[in-house]
Design an enzyme around this catalytic site. Sequence first.
Site, PDB file in Angstrom:
ATOM      1  N   GLN A 246       0.808  -1.209   0.000  1.00 33.83           N
ATOM      2  CA  GLN A 246       0.000   0.000   0.000  1.00 33.83           C
ATOM      3  C   GLN A 246       0.849   1.270   0.000  1.00 33.83           C
ATOM      4  O   GLN A 246       0.315   2.379   0.038  1.00 33.83           O
ATOM      5  CB  GLN A 246      -0.934   0.005   1.208  1.00 33.83           C
ATOM      6  CG  GLN A 246      -1.947  -1.121   1.197  1.00 33.83           C
ATOM      7  CD  GLN A 246      -2.748  -1.225   2.487  1.00 33.83           C
ATOM      8  OE1 GLN A 246      -2.568  -0.455   3.427  1.00 33.83           O
ATOM      9  NE2 GLN A 246      -3.652  -2.197   2.531  1.00 33.83           N
TER      10      GLN A 246
ATOM     11  N   HIS B 152      -1.131   0.150   5.648  1.00 36.95           N
ATOM     12  CA  HIS B 152      -1.654   1.132   6.607  1.00 36.95           C
ATOM     13  C   HIS B 152      -0.693   2.306   6.807  1.00 36.95           C
ATOM     14  O   HIS B 152      -0.353   2.672   7.931  1.00 36.95           O
ATOM     15  CB  HIS B 152      -1.964   0.469   7.952  1.00 36.95           C
ATOM     16  CG  HIS B 152      -3.029  -0.587   7.867  1.00 36.95           C
ATOM     17  ND1 HIS B 152      -3.552  -1.215   8.976  1.00 36.95           N
ATOM     18  CD2 HIS B 152      -3.684  -1.127   6.798  1.00 36.95           C
ATOM     19  CE1 HIS B 152      -4.476  -2.097   8.596  1.00 36.95           C
ATOM     20  NE2 HIS B 152      -4.561  -2.058   7.270  1.00 36.95           N
TER      21      HIS B 152
ATOM     22  N   GLU C   2     -15.179   3.813   9.444  1.00 34.38           N
ATOM     23  CA  GLU C   2     -15.695   4.857  10.321  1.00 34.38           C
ATOM     24  C   GLU C   2     -15.526   6.248   9.723  1.00 34.38           C
ATOM     25  O   GLU C   2     -14.495   6.545   9.103  1.00 34.38           O
ATOM     26  CB  GLU C   2     -14.946   4.842  11.665  1.00 34.38           C
ATOM     27  CG  GLU C   2     -15.092   3.572  12.462  1.00 34.38           C
ATOM     28  CD  GLU C   2     -14.317   3.619  13.773  1.00 34.38           C
ATOM     29  OE1 GLU C   2     -14.321   2.609  14.483  1.00 34.38           O
ATOM     30  OE2 GLU C   2     -13.695   4.674  14.088  1.00 34.38           O
TER      31      GLU C   2
ATOM     32  N   TYR D 128      -9.877   7.441  19.536  1.00 36.40           N
ATOM     33  CA  TYR D 128     -10.926   6.890  18.674  1.00 36.40           C
ATOM     34  C   TYR D 128     -10.993   5.365  18.703  1.00 36.40           C
ATOM     35  O   TYR D 128     -11.706   4.765  17.911  1.00 36.40           O
ATOM     36  CB  TYR D 128     -10.788   7.460  17.264  1.00 36.40           C
ATOM     37  CG  TYR D 128     -11.167   8.925  17.290  1.00 36.40           C
ATOM     38  CD1 TYR D 128     -12.470   9.321  17.075  1.00 36.40           C
ATOM     39  CD2 TYR D 128     -10.223   9.892  17.637  1.00 36.40           C
ATOM     40  CE1 TYR D 128     -12.839  10.657  17.175  1.00 36.40           C
ATOM     41  CE2 TYR D 128     -10.584  11.227  17.745  1.00 36.40           C
ATOM     42  CZ  TYR D 128     -11.891  11.604  17.512  1.00 36.40           C
ATOM     43  OH  TYR D 128     -12.256  12.916  17.644  1.00 36.40           O
TER      44      TYR D 128
ATOM     45  N   TYR E  65     -10.308 -11.105  11.158  1.00 32.91           N
ATOM     46  CA  TYR E  65     -10.013 -11.832   9.931  1.00 32.91           C
ATOM     47  C   TYR E  65      -9.776 -13.316  10.200  1.00 32.91           C
ATOM     48  O   TYR E  65      -9.979 -14.158   9.338  1.00 32.91           O
ATOM     49  CB  TYR E  65      -8.774 -11.249   9.255  1.00 32.91           C
ATOM     50  CG  TYR E  65      -8.978  -9.866   8.698  1.00 32.91           C
ATOM     51  CD1 TYR E  65      -9.608  -9.666   7.477  1.00 32.91           C
ATOM     52  CD2 TYR E  65      -8.522  -8.752   9.388  1.00 32.91           C
ATOM     53  CE1 TYR E  65      -9.784  -8.392   6.947  1.00 32.91           C
ATOM     54  CE2 TYR E  65      -8.685  -7.472   8.874  1.00 32.91           C
ATOM     55  CZ  TYR E  65      -9.316  -7.298   7.662  1.00 32.91           C
ATOM     56  OH  TYR E  65      -9.485  -6.048   7.149  1.00 32.91           O
TER      57      TYR E  65
END
Length: 382
Positions: free
Chosen positions: A97, A160, A253, A263, A274
């Site tokens: 990513q 991420h 979210e 959060y 998973y």
Amino acid sequence: MMTSVIRTLSLVLLSISGALILTGIARATVVITGSSNNMDYQVSLVAQNLSVPWGMAFISPNQLLITQRHGEAVILDTAGNNRIQVKGLPDVAAAGQGGLLDVVAEPGYQQSNDWLYFTYSKMLGDQAVTVLARGKLKQDTLIQWQELLVADSATTSYRHFGSRIAFDQQGHLFFSVGDRGERPNGQDLTTHAGSILRLNMDGTVPTDNPFVSQPNALPEIWSYGHRNPQGLAYDRGNTRLWAIEHGPRGGDEINLIEKGSNYGWPVTSHGKEYWGPLSVGEATEKEGIVSPRKVYIPSIAPGSLLHYTGEAFPGWRGDLFAGALKLEHINRISLGKNGDVLSEERLLSPLKERIRALLQSPEGWIYFTTDSGNLYLISPKP
């Protein structure tokens, strides 16, 4: 006399043609029409053959700078008929990513002297980190390159990274960093991973950041407990910051970001594990943790966030727009005065595209990119 008339008509036609090219209408092909909130719109295909176009910014009223995740960027006119390769970019860790990610022009950007802000992943030894940097564009070359923050986020994972940028118009920028695939980072204030950061425009730390004076906490952190926020949008009219982030398996979210708040990730989550026997969150809510304003089950896989303020679509003003990767649409979220989510609309599903970046044009139109390498434009239907 007739020759003069013909010459005048030719000049008028050339002028009209030039105007169409400058406004990005020429050569764009209408692929979809639709209606939303009593407004008719059309979607035009502007350009193709980009390589995972991850971020984009206007560098003039008629030019976009578009980052491509593999590490290159191009300057593209909004008619889609001319592109220039950008020079002066750093080496990036283009794997998984990671790669060359967001780009945002500073408020009031003037190409001659102002900054473009970038995020990307790079290698530190055998680990990858998320980086915030800036440079100035001279013709087709980035100069005065400055790494403002090499985030304390190093892991051997290539997932991420975050990583979006937003400005509050008060001399600060916000910058998101994902948990880097290591869940405990979300609750660890000694790492930037799993956080939204707040900096001055030159990369220094504002003195009123929430953890500046707290031992064992990094001063750049503005909020924490995030999994992978890939959308940030600042609402200038209400002076508030919105973020959208990926849940695990379900549980994406939308959060209204407040100074110093937690959060929840990975302590709380609306998603599923998973695999077993590990668990995702002990609850969906817990004291001391801010609950999301909206949860998506199943996941839409959000890749971006836009707060719309334009005049072209008055029925959308004040709404949030998110690009959905997995569920392949643009997600429109209507908000109440207090930031409550009133309704949701899913636009452009027939395109069947993973929608990555969103950008509002000076005219109030919306440009968006897709992982397939396309650039599209949403404009009012004539």
